[in-house]
Design an enzyme around this catalytic site. Structure first.
Site, short mmCIF file in Angstrom:
data_model
loop_
_atom_site.label_atom_id
_atom_site.label_comp_id
_atom_site.label_asym_id
_atom_site.label_seq_id
_atom_site.Cartn_x
_atom_site.Cartn_y
_atom_site.Cartn_z
N ASP A 215 -51.42 -57.05 5.74
CA ASP A 215 -51.59 -56.40 7.04
C ASP A 215 -53.04 -56.41 7.49
O ASP A 215 -53.96 -56.51 6.70
CB ASP A 215 -51.08 -54.95 6.97
N GLU A 216 -53.22 -56.33 8.79
CA GLU A 216 -54.52 -56.08 9.43
C GLU A 216 -55.61 -57.06 8.99
O GLU A 216 -56.79 -56.70 8.89
CB GLU A 216 -54.95 -54.63 9.19
N ALA A 217 -55.22 -58.29 8.73
CA ALA A 217 -56.20 -59.33 8.42
C ALA A 217 -56.62 -59.98 9.74
O ALA A 217 -56.33 -61.16 10.01
CB ALA A 217 -55.61 -60.35 7.45
#
Length: 555
Positions: A347-349
């Protein structure tokens, strides 16, 4: 609703022999006589259980009271005996009774409790049948997990004082009838973030106990993030000597040795809970980059991070050294983890996009598969190519997610964790002293009022593996904080995962949940007294007493 059944006849102590009784016999007889004269502390019904059982058949003509001389007899298999001993350990402190554990080829209650493993009954891998009659209690299951869940239901049917850590004066009466029960979903879990703030092993074990009480069977540990790396990796030692020494707010951090992690895994497994370790990749990796700058895209060590922002860090997806690192780390964690799952985050890369991101994920998925494990990741993994068995954990706040639905059509299964229903780090109300509100406020009603089987558009119920309640810890610094946010919302999520959809009823759940309050108070557990739940104001714990002096040897 079923009427409140009358408790069955109370066992009357046998008269003393003509021989001069010893002090222990006199004490035991006096205790039994006093218990027989007590009324139950409050009316209790067979259906007053969380999560709601699949089928409840009260029988007002039956019922049973635990006598001081009761024996717990189990099938001779070690797994059944282990559940019997766990049940005895739950019941001994408050009752003061010895409750010896023994085994038999064909266990019968004989006035006590029988735990019966029977492979011929059709109860499923986690189901059980609980029968309460004047002859005693029988729990029947196909597996030890089923026996364990039956024992948790039995625990809730005793008066709330059963949670006392000290002997109390109480009549341990149970309502009569039969419960037949099995879970709706095979995956029922909660997540604890130990990266933003580190929590000691004993705190994690306490969380395991809370999960076990409500028949949850997976503990997802978020072990790595920008603020700290929490699991020892022998081949990359600076992950803990350097990367574990920070946390949100600048505290000392900490990490689990391999022995610590093994202790958590073993403790959970004994309670039929599978640990799901998460190594978050390719983002949320600042602590790893501080320890090993060669993993960073610019090969420069960033400063340690103790804030709460996300999306700024990532390991270099173009460097083969990154994949050596990932293979080593996941290999060592897999070797310590008997369960089938490895969670790779994803997530959230925000700085790894498009084909670079999907290529990275596909390569890491293959590393997991080569280790003999099943890959789990946040739903941002959805665009990557499917790998057999792949599980996506969906944490959105809008059930319209065509990308995730497409991944399911290609074969993925879903663990459902909607941020605006299941994220237990969200505040209950604006004045909740800790927590967030980016996904909205989540009171108990909102935590309960949704259906995991239909929540994500285009995802059929049969593709939903289960439900999980994450607890992120940016603002959580103590066990009391953890408990305040878990309870009373964790039982709501547990009921969604366990109980048939036909039992879903807020009014009924609210009343059953209220009955858990005195149990938590008695056990010394912190919880939020949510105003929408009609909590009892009666004293939770009867007067303490001295336990009778009895022979506690186990046959």
């Amino acid at each position: 609703m079923p009427t409140t059944p009358s408790p069955g006849p109370t066992a009357v102590p046998a008269p003393l022999s003509a021989a001069e009784p010893d002090a222990a016999t006199l004490a035991r007889t006096a205790e039994q006589t006093a218990s027989a004269l007590l009324a139950p502390s409050a009316p209790h019904r067979l259906a007053d259980v969380v999560p709601a059982p699949q089928q409840v058949q009260p029988d007002p003509t039956e019922g049973w009271t635990l006598p001081a001389e009761a024996v717990i007899v189990a099938s001779a298999e070690p797994a059944a005996l282990a559940v019997a001993e766990q049940l005895a350990q739950l019941l001994r402190p408050a009752t003061g009774y010895p409750l010896p554990v023994t085994d038999a080829t064909a266990p019968e209650p004989a006035g006590g409790i029988a735990l019966v493993l029977d492979e011929t009954v059709d109860l499923g891998a986690e189901g059980y049948r609980l029968d309460i009659t004047t002859a005693g209690v029988r729990v029947t299951a196909t597996t030890a997990a089923g026996l364990f869940y039956g024992a948790q239901t039995l625990r809730q049917l005793f008066p709330a004082a059963i949670e006392s850590p000290h002997p109390v004066t109480e009549r341990w009466a149970l309502p009569g009838g039969t419960i037949t029960d099995a879970p709706r979903f095979p995956y029922r879990g909660a997540m604890l973030d130990v990266a933003r703030h580190f929590f000691a092993v004993e705190d994690v074990l306490r969380v395991v106990d809370h999960l076990a009480r409500y028949k949850l069977n997976h503990l997802h540990l978020h072990l790595t993030d920008d603020q700290g790396w929490r699991i020892a990796v022998d081949s990359w030692p600076k992950l803990t000597t350097v990367g574990a020494t920070t946390e949100v707010g600048g505290g000392p951090g900490g990490h689990y040795t391999k022995a610590d992690y093994t202790r958590i895994v073993s403790y959970a497994a004994a309670r039929h809970i599978t640990v799901v370790p998460e190594i978050d990749l390719p983002g949320h990796t600042n602590s790893a980059l501080v320890a090993y700058p060669e993993l960073a895209p610019d090969k420069v060590a960033p400063p340690p991070y103790t804030g709460t922002e996300v999306g700024f860090s990532y390991v270099d997806p173009a460097d083969e050294r990154t994949y050596d690192f990932i293979a080593d780390v996941l290999g060592e964690v897999a070797a310590l983890t008997p369960g089938p799952w490895l969670h790779i985050g994803g997530d959230e890369a925000f700085k790894v996009k498009g084909e670079v991101y999907t290529g990275f994920v596909e390569r890491v998925q293959r590393i997991v598969a080569d280790l003999g494990k099943t890959v789990v990741g946040w739903h941002q993994l959805a665009p990557a190519a499917h790998l057999d068995g792949r599980v996506l954990q969906w944490w959105g706040t809008n059930g319209e997610d065509p990308t995730t639905a497409d991944a399911v059509r290609r074969g993925a299964q879903l663990i459902v964790s909607p941020g605006n229903h299941a994220y237990l780090d969200m505040k209950y109300a604006p004045d909740t002293p800790i927590g967030h509100d980016w996904a909205g406020l989540i009171d108990v009603h909102k935590a309960y009022d949704w259906d995991p089987g239909t929540h994500v558009a285009g995802v059929p119920t049969e593709a939903v593996l289960g439900v999980e309640a994450p607890l992120w810890t940016e603002s959580v610094t103590s066990l009391a904080d953890i408990e305040l946010l878990l309870l009373p919302r964790l039982p709501a999520i547990a009921e969604l995962g366990w109980s048939p959809r036909s039992t879903h009823d807020w009014a009924g759940f609210r009343d059953r949940l209220a009955g858990q309050g005195p149990r938590w108070t008695t056990a010394g557990i912190t919880f939020h007294r949510a105003p929408e739940v009609p909590w009892s104001t009666a004293p939770a714990i009867p007067a303490q007493r001295n336990a009778p002096q009895t022979d506690t040897a186990t046959p």
